[in-house]
Write an enzyme that holds these catalytic residues in place. Sequence first.
Site, short mmCIF file in Angstrom:
data_model
loop_
_atom_site.label_atom_id
_atom_site.label_comp_id
_atom_site.label_asym_id
_atom_site.label_seq_id
_atom_site.Cartn_x
_atom_site.Cartn_y
_atom_site.Cartn_z
CG HIS A 168 -2.13 3.07 7.93
ND1 HIS A 168 -2.73 3.84 8.88
CD2 HIS A 168 -3.12 2.46 7.22
CE1 HIS A 168 -4.06 3.72 8.74
NE2 HIS A 168 -4.30 2.88 7.74
CD GLU A 208 -1.76 3.12 3.75
OE1 GLU A 208 -2.30 4.25 3.76
OE2 GLU A 208 -2.41 2.05 3.75
NE ARG A 256 -3.61 -1.82 10.83
CZ ARG A 256 -4.53 -1.14 10.18
NH1 ARG A 256 -5.82 -1.42 10.39
NH2 ARG A 256 -4.19 -0.19 9.35
NE ARG A 312 -3.77 -2.33 0.74
CZ ARG A 312 -4.81 -2.56 1.53
NH1 ARG A 312 -5.27 -1.61 2.32
NH2 ARG A 312 -5.42 -3.74 1.51
O1 4AD Z 1 -9.20 -3.27 5.08
P1 4AD Z 1 -8.33 -3.76 3.96
O2 4AD Z 1 -7.79 -2.74 3.04
O3 4AD Z 1 -9.16 -4.85 3.20
C1 4AD Z 1 -8.75 -5.57 2.11
O4 4AD Z 1 -7.62 -5.56 1.66
C2 4AD Z 1 -9.79 -6.49 1.59
N1 4AD Z 1 -9.35 -7.05 0.31
C3 4AD Z 1 -10.02 -7.58 2.60
C4 4AD Z 1 -11.09 -8.51 2.24
O5 4AD Z 1 -10.85 -9.71 2.10
N2 4AD Z 1 -12.30 -8.01 2.09
O6 4AD Z 1 -7.11 -4.57 4.58
C5 4AD Z 1 -7.34 -5.70 5.39
C6 4AD Z 1 -6.54 -5.61 6.67
C7 4AD Z 1 -6.95 -4.45 7.58
O7 4AD Z 1 -8.01 -4.82 8.41
C8 4AD Z 1 -5.69 -4.24 8.37
O8 4AD Z 1 -5.59 -5.16 9.43
C9 4AD Z 1 -4.61 -4.54 7.37
O9 4AD Z 1 -5.17 -5.35 6.37
N3 4AD Z 1 -4.08 -3.32 6.76
C10 4AD Z 1 -2.88 -2.80 7.03
N4 4AD Z 1 -1.90 -3.19 7.87
C11 4AD Z 1 -0.78 -2.46 7.90
N5 4AD Z 1 -0.55 -1.38 7.14
C12 4AD Z 1 -1.49 -0.95 6.26
N6 4AD Z 1 -1.26 0.10 5.48
C13 4AD Z 1 -2.72 -1.67 6.19
N7 4AD Z 1 -3.84 -1.54 5.46
C14 4AD Z 1 -4.65 -2.55 5.82
#
Ligand code: 4AD
Length: 470
Positions: free
Chosen positions: A251, A244, A444, A242
């Site tokens: 994140h 970010e 996380r 990501r």
């Molecule tokens: O909420 P996210 O973006 O969801 C998805 O990627 C969907 N495809 C999931 C699905 O199957 N529907 O990301 C899922 C999880 C978040 O709840 C968080 O725990 C983690 O990934 N996450 C991160 N962890 C660390 N750094 C980041 N930048 C993160 N972004 C999301």
Amino acid sequence: GRQWTSVSVLDSTLDGQTVLVRGRCHTVRGKGKLVFLVIRQAGYTIQCVFQIKDKVEDNMVSKGMIKYISSLSKESIVDVEGIVAVPDRPISGTTQQVELHGRKVYCVSKAVPVLPFNLEDAARSEKDFQKAAEQEDLQYVRVNTDTRLNFRVLDLRTPANQAIFRVQSYVSMLFRQFLVGQNFVEIHTPKLIAGASEGGAAVFKLDYKGQPACLAQSPQLHKQMAICADFGRVFEIGPVFRAEDSFTHRHLCEFTGLDLEMEIKEHYYEVLDILDGMFVSIFDGLNEHCKKELEAINEQYPFEPLKYLKKTLRLTFEEGLQLLKEDGIELDPFGDLNTESERRLGALVKNKYGTDFYILHRYPLAVRPFYTMPCYDNPQYSNSFDVFIRGEEIISGAQRVHDPELLVSRAQALGIDVASLSTYIDSFRWGAVPHGGVGVGLERVVMLFCNLKNIRKTSMFPRDPTRLAP
Ligand code: 4AD
């Protein structure tokens, strides 16, 4: 006979035995005819005592040897042969309660004499700093996060860090074990893909031999395609990218995703049931098998053990908003929660239901990705959910749209370039079972289980908006 032994298992049951240990030279202290060498291995420490031989019949070491040991630099790798002995008085400052009466030392690899920081400082707990604040003569050095991360290999040698990554390994092992037991197939989806899988700007773009491409923001599209290919239930443990651009405590630009996707027979609650069993087994497993590790983490970063129920609490988004409303916080019924309201809700839930871990489901459709299935009874809501630990999100998931026409119109409604998704959308044109799944952030989970406050602590070599090394 001689036997290679781990420092962690040295205890009084081995009294009198000759053992061989390899570890790091943690501290060396000379005292006349004695030298005390503390050996550290994977976070465990033992004191080795060497004594100068002054009588012929004694099995002790030479004067030259004592000098040599005294000159060893901290962090050098040494092999020590010695006899396990139970000391008269309890030893302080080492994890093991026995000592070794040293016979031989061999330095396998020398560390440079001056380190970027002192490992003992890096392992200091908040309790130590509090004590130092009360006692003026005590002065401890705090090693800041950037210094730790710049010299991460050294930093990772502290007991708490050793424990954190052993706990992390255990979480993915338990995740895999549980899902394999539920007939899930482990898959590996491509990380080089044509378009953004989660949409938005947070995507790393690159050149794929002349074609525009990006690093996968999740295995979302391909794990769903595996379901379309009749794999029924799949999971993946893999990197997620990501781009970010804000610094936060939670994140990273690269993290480890624990993803699953499964056929749904009747209701998205089937996915929640899997999550429920899985997380209870992960939490129980950690508490049962990682006691030493959790203690080591607690020693440096004290935390309250996670409270969770045997049957995970499920609240609807509306019920969540109602709890917040009773607390004086009124939010848009079709908007999203922000970090602050999630935290607040976490505290309210803990108060009312006694759990740090819960599921919030039936989110407004407007705040979810295009592939999310609207609720059949009210399309303003969706068959989706987030899961929280201590008021912070660790999972998001949903039932997916499996009708290609609806998928196209949902993508268009959100302004997404449908052309870049054509192979994904086509997968649903040849018949597709209803399905749903989740994405869990591994870093996380560990951060929040141990209440570590910063995700950089649970990523071995974290990648954040400015950090690309080490
Ligand atoms: O909420 P996210 O973006 O969801 C998805 O990627 C969907 N495809 C999931 C699905 O199957 N529907 O990301 C899922 C999880 C978040 O709840 C968080 O725990 C983690 O990934 N996450 C991160 N962890 C660390 N750094 C980041 N930048 C993160 N972004 C999301």
